[in-house]
Design a protein around this motif. Structure first.
Motif, PDB file in Angstrom:
ATOM      1  N   PRO A   1       0.833  -1.213   0.000  1.00 27.69           N
ATOM      2  CA  PRO A   1       0.000   0.000   0.000  1.00 27.69           C
ATOM      3  C   PRO A   1       0.859   1.251   0.000  1.00 27.69           C
ATOM      4  CG  PRO A   1       0.096  -0.922   2.201  1.00 27.69           C
ATOM      5  CD  PRO A   1       0.819  -1.893   1.299  1.00 27.69           C
ATOM      6  N   GLY A   2       0.276   2.358  -0.483  1.00 27.65           N
ATOM      7  CA  GLY A   2       1.014   3.611  -0.538  1.00 27.65           C
ATOM      8  C   GLY A   2       0.318   4.716   0.238  1.00 27.65           C
ATOM      9  N   GLY A   3       0.759   5.933  -0.027  1.00 26.24           N
ATOM     10  CA  GLY A   3       0.214   7.088   0.674  1.00 26.24           C
ATOM     11  C   GLY A   3       1.006   7.398   1.925  1.00 26.24           C
ATOM     12  N   LYS A   4       0.333   8.008   2.908  1.00 25.75           N
ATOM     13  CA  LYS A   4       0.984   8.341   4.176  1.00 25.75           C
ATOM     14  C   LYS A   4       1.010   7.102   5.060  1.00 25.75           C
ATOM     15  CE  LYS A   4      -0.546  13.187   4.365  1.00 25.75           C
ATOM     16  NZ  LYS A   4      -1.296  14.184   5.174  1.00 25.75           N
ATOM     17  N   ILE A   5       2.176   6.560   5.269  1.00 26.29           N
ATOM     18  CA  ILE A   5       2.271   5.428   6.182  1.00 26.29           C
ATOM     19  C   ILE A   5       2.689   5.880   7.584  1.00 26.29           C
ATOM     20  CG2 ILE A   5       2.702   3.769   4.348  1.00 26.29           C
ATOM     21  CD1 ILE A   5       5.650   3.839   5.063  1.00 26.29           C
ATOM     22  N   VAL A   6       3.207   7.093   7.688  1.00 30.61           N
ATOM     23  CA  VAL A   6       3.499   7.725   8.979  1.00 30.61           C
ATOM     24  C   VAL A   6       3.007   9.166   8.914  1.00 30.61           C
ATOM     25  CG1 VAL A   6       5.284   8.469  10.607  1.00 30.61           C
ATOM     26  CG2 VAL A   6       5.528   6.283   9.407  1.00 30.61           C
ATOM     27  N   ASP A   7       2.251   9.581   9.922  1.00 31.46           N
ATOM     28  CA  ASP A   7       1.767  10.964  10.015  1.00 31.46           C
ATOM     29  C   ASP A   7       1.598  11.258  11.499  1.00 31.46           C
ATOM     30  OD1 ASP A   7       0.665  13.455   9.777  1.00 31.46           O
ATOM     31  OD2 ASP A   7      -1.073  12.832   8.590  1.00 31.46           O
ATOM     32  N   ILE A   8       2.650  11.771  12.129  1.00 34.38           N
ATOM     33  CA  ILE A   8       2.697  11.729  13.587  1.00 34.38           C
ATOM     34  C   ILE A   8       3.573  12.864  14.134  1.00 34.38           C
ATOM     35  CG2 ILE A   8       4.717  10.227  13.785  1.00 34.38           C
ATOM     36  CD1 ILE A   8       3.044   8.532  15.801  1.00 34.38           C
TER      37      ILE A   8
ATOM     38  N   ASP B   1      18.969   6.011   9.400  1.00 28.61           N
ATOM     39  CA  ASP B   1      18.167   4.799   9.528  1.00 28.61           C
ATOM     40  C   ASP B   1      19.032   3.562   9.671  1.00 28.61           C
ATOM     41  OD1 ASP B   1      18.735   3.727   6.894  1.00 28.61           O
ATOM     42  OD2 ASP B   1      17.208   5.061   6.058  1.00 28.61           O
ATOM     43  N   ASN B   2      18.378   2.521  10.174  1.00 33.27           N
ATOM     44  CA  ASN B   2      19.004   1.229  10.410  1.00 33.27           C
ATOM     45  C   ASN B   2      18.291   0.199   9.546  1.00 33.27           C
ATOM     46  OD1 ASN B   2      20.397  -0.943  11.460  1.00 33.27           O
ATOM     47  ND2 ASN B   2      19.247  -1.004  13.381  1.00 33.27           N
ATOM     48  N   ARG B   3      19.034  -0.448   8.617  1.00 36.11           N
ATOM     49  CA  ARG B   3      18.448  -1.387   7.665  1.00 36.11           C
ATOM     50  C   ARG B   3      19.109  -2.755   7.781  1.00 36.11           C
ATOM     51  NH1 ARG B   3      17.325   2.111   2.221  1.00 36.11           N
ATOM     52  NH2 ARG B   3      17.066   4.144   3.216  1.00 36.11           N
ATOM     53  N   VAL B   4      18.349  -3.749   7.350  1.00 35.83           N
ATOM     54  CA  VAL B   4      18.913  -5.087   7.253  1.00 35.83           C
ATOM     55  C   VAL B   4      18.626  -5.635   5.858  1.00 35.83           C
ATOM     56  CG1 VAL B   4      18.777  -5.643   9.705  1.00 35.83           C
ATOM     57  CG2 VAL B   4      16.814  -6.096   8.237  1.00 35.83           C
ATOM     58  N   ALA B   5      19.499  -6.517   5.403  1.00 37.44           N
ATOM     59  CA  ALA B   5      19.330  -7.167   4.106  1.00 37.44           C
ATOM     60  C   ALA B   5      18.803  -8.575   4.351  1.00 37.44           C
ATOM     61  CB  ALA B   5      20.650  -7.208   3.354  1.00 37.44           C
ATOM     62  N   LEU B   6      17.493  -8.733   4.201  1.00 37.47           N
ATOM     63  CA  LEU B   6      16.839 -10.025   4.388  1.00 37.47           C
ATOM     64  C   LEU B   6      15.865 -10.249   3.242  1.00 37.47           C
ATOM     65  CD1 LEU B   6      15.970  -9.904   8.214  1.00 37.47           C
ATOM     66  CD2 LEU B   6      17.747 -11.299   7.136  1.00 37.47           C
ATOM     67  N   THR B   7      15.728 -11.488   2.826  1.00 42.89           N
ATOM     68  CA  THR B   7      14.761 -11.795   1.775  1.00 42.89           C
ATOM     69  C   THR B   7      13.352 -11.874   2.360  1.00 42.89           C
ATOM     70  OG1 THR B   7      15.110 -14.161   2.097  1.00 42.89           O
ATOM     71  CG2 THR B   7      16.477 -13.056   0.445  1.00 42.89           C
ATOM     72  N   GLY B   8      12.353 -11.798   1.495  1.00 38.72           N
ATOM     73  CA  GLY B   8      10.972 -11.962   1.926  1.00 38.72           C
ATOM     74  C   GLY B   8      10.217 -10.655   2.029  1.00 38.72           C
ATOM     75  N   ASP B   9       8.897 -10.793   2.201  1.00 38.79           N
ATOM     76  CA  ASP B   9       8.016  -9.643   2.308  1.00 38.79           C
ATOM     77  C   ASP B   9       7.833  -9.233   3.765  1.00 38.79           C
ATOM     78  OD1 ASP B   9       7.575  -9.405  -0.398  1.00 38.79           O
ATOM     79  OD2 ASP B   9       5.820 -10.700  -0.400  1.00 38.79           O
ATOM     80  N   THR B  10       7.292  -8.041   3.953  1.00 31.06           N
ATOM     81  CA  THR B  10       6.912  -7.576   5.291  1.00 31.06           C
ATOM     82  C   THR B  10       5.514  -6.979   5.223  1.00 31.06           C
ATOM     83  OG1 THR B  10       7.833  -5.351   4.964  1.00 31.06           O
ATOM     84  CG2 THR B  10       9.317  -7.022   5.879  1.00 31.06           C
ATOM     85  N   ASN B  11       4.942  -6.730   6.384  1.00 35.30           N
ATOM     86  CA  ASN B  11       3.665  -6.037   6.492  1.00 35.30           C
ATOM     87  C   ASN B  11       3.924  -4.571   6.792  1.00 35.30           C
ATOM     88  OD1 ASN B  11       1.934  -8.420   6.242  1.00 35.30           O
ATOM     89  ND2 ASN B  11       2.772  -8.992   8.227  1.00 35.30           N
ATOM     90  N   VAL B  12       3.086  -3.702   6.253  1.00 33.80           N
ATOM     91  CA  VAL B  12       3.276  -2.266   6.439  1.00 33.80           C
ATOM     92  C   VAL B  12       2.654  -1.823   7.762  1.00 33.80           C
ATOM     93  CG1 VAL B  12       2.820   0.028   5.506  1.00 33.80           C
ATOM     94  CG2 VAL B  12       3.325  -1.879   3.966  1.00 33.80           C
ATOM     95  N   LEU B  13       3.452  -1.146   8.576  1.00 36.13           N
ATOM     96  CA  LEU B  13       2.991  -0.618   9.853  1.00 36.13           C
ATOM     97  C   LEU B  13       2.607   0.849   9.671  1.00 36.13           C
ATOM     98  CD1 LEU B  13       2.671  -1.142  12.939  1.00 36.13           C
ATOM     99  CD2 LEU B  13       4.996  -0.261  13.193  1.00 36.13           C
ATOM    100  N   PHE B  14       1.315   1.162   9.820  1.00 38.34           N
ATOM    101  CA  PHE B  14       0.849   2.545   9.718  1.00 38.34           C
ATOM    102  C   PHE B  14       0.908   3.184  11.099  1.00 38.34           C
ATOM    103  CE2 PHE B  14      -0.835   0.629   5.931  1.00 38.34           C
ATOM    104  CZ  PHE B  14      -0.857   1.652   4.998  1.00 38.34           C
ATOM    105  N   GLN B  15       1.407   4.428  11.145  1.00 38.74           N
ATOM    106  CA  GLN B  15       1.528   5.142  12.415  1.00 38.74           C
ATOM    107  C   GLN B  15       0.979   6.550  12.246  1.00 38.74           C
ATOM    108  OE1 GLN B  15       5.425   4.401  14.516  1.00 38.74           O
ATOM    109  NE2 GLN B  15       5.990   3.506  12.541  1.00 38.74           N
ATOM    110  N   GLU B  16       0.043   6.911  13.108  1.00 39.62           N
ATOM    111  CA  GLU B  16      -0.521   8.254  13.058  1.00 39.62           C
ATOM    112  C   GLU B  16      -1.023   8.646  14.437  1.00 39.62           C
ATOM    113  OE1 GLU B  16      -3.928   8.497  10.545  1.00 39.62           O
ATOM    114  OE2 GLU B  16      -4.985   6.867  11.537  1.00 39.62           O
ATOM    115  N   ASP B  17      -1.168   9.927  14.645  1.00 35.07           N
ATOM    116  CA  ASP B  17      -1.837  10.416  15.845  1.00 35.07           C
ATOM    117  C   ASP B  17      -2.762  11.561  15.463  1.00 35.07           C
ATOM    118  OD1 ASP B  17      -0.174  12.591  15.455  1.00 35.07           O
ATOM    119  OD2 ASP B  17       0.907  12.398  17.336  1.00 35.07           O
ATOM    120  N   HIS B  18      -3.622  11.935  16.398  1.00 35.30           N
ATOM    121  CA  HIS B  18      -4.601  12.988  16.162  1.00 35.30           C
ATOM    122  C   HIS B  18      -4.547  13.967  17.330  1.00 35.30           C
ATOM    123  CE1 HIS B  18      -6.398  10.590  12.913  1.00 35.30           C
ATOM    124  NE2 HIS B  18      -6.150   9.558  13.706  1.00 35.30           N
ATOM    125  N   VAL B  19      -4.540  15.242  17.009  1.00 34.02           N
ATOM    126  CA  VAL B  19      -4.409  16.274  18.030  1.00 34.02           C
ATOM    127  C   VAL B  19      -5.784  16.874  18.316  1.00 34.02           C
ATOM    128  CG1 VAL B  19      -3.367  18.471  18.632  1.00 34.02           C
ATOM    129  CG2 VAL B  19      -2.059  16.795  17.324  1.00 34.02           C
TER     130      VAL B  19
END
Length: 208
Positions: free
Chosen positions: A78-85, A183-201
């Motif tokens: 998925p795309g768009g805003k995956i972090v808005d915080i 940032d801190n990255r690793v080189a691993l094969t396979g897919d991941t799930n997208v973690l969405f992070q947001e807050d509301h004021v």
């Protein structure tokens, strides 16, 4: 890329009340990213120190952090805003990752509540893409491997001294202050799930 690759990837001068954009290099799975304010702030011409607003300075020099992800062609991600915080939320979540210890500025600076002076700061605002409550936290790392995202951008919305202290008036020299993306990255094969992070004021009357 090595199995683990942690580095300062991008740097730009701090500009108050602006949207600073970092276009991230792709490759690997990002476990954690950091928006870092580092350098020197010089305050002058201040008649009296201001009143602390929220976390005050230098934390409130960053109003919001937004991560935009643009999926590659035929990508399942998925795309768009995956972090808005806000930094407030990010730093409080970070306290859960550091045994309950809240770390604002790592040099201990509070910009003197806006008083005249020269202040050295190192404020690191972390974004944990890898979810620490999972047995394998890499399951939610931000995947930037080929075929996942065409581009990933980090937007840093900056404030000014009035974002930190109410009633503040004076002159600021920002020339010694930078904003970095680390940032801190690793080189691993396979897919991941997208973690969405947001807050509301929500504004609460008669508070600071």
């Amino acid at each position: 890329m090595a199995f683990c690759d942690k580095k300062n990837r991008l740097t730009t001068p701090f500009i108050q009340d602006s949207k600073l954009i970092f276009t991230l290099p792709l490759g690997g799975k990002i476990l954690e990213g950091k928006v870092v304010l580092v350098g020197q702030v010089i305050l002058s011409g201040v008649g009296a120190a201001g009143t602390l607003y929220g976390e005050g300075g230098p934390i409130n020099l960053v109003k919001r952090v937004i991560v935009y992800a643009n999926p590659a062609a035929q990508s399942r991600y998925p795309g768009g805003k995956i972090v808005d915080i806000t930094p407030r939320s990010l730093l409080r979540y970070a306290a859960m990752q550091h045994n309950g210890k809240f770390i604002g500025d790592q040099l201990g600076s509070s910009l003197g509540s806006g008083a005249n002076g020269t202040y050295n700061i190192y404020t690191s605002i972390p974004i944990y893409f890898a979810d620490g409550v999972l047995r394998s936290n890499v399951q939610t790392a931000l995947n930037t491997d080929p075929g996942t995202y065409a581009s990933v951008q980090v937007e840093v919305d900056t404030g000014d001294m009035t974002s930190c202290f109410t009633g503040w008036a004076g002159t600021v020299n920002w020339s010694g202050l930078q904003v970095q993306w680390v940032d801190n990255r690793v080189a691993l094969t396979g897919d991941t799930n997208v973690l969405f992070q947001e807050d509301h004021v929500f504004l609460i009357a008669a508070t600071q």
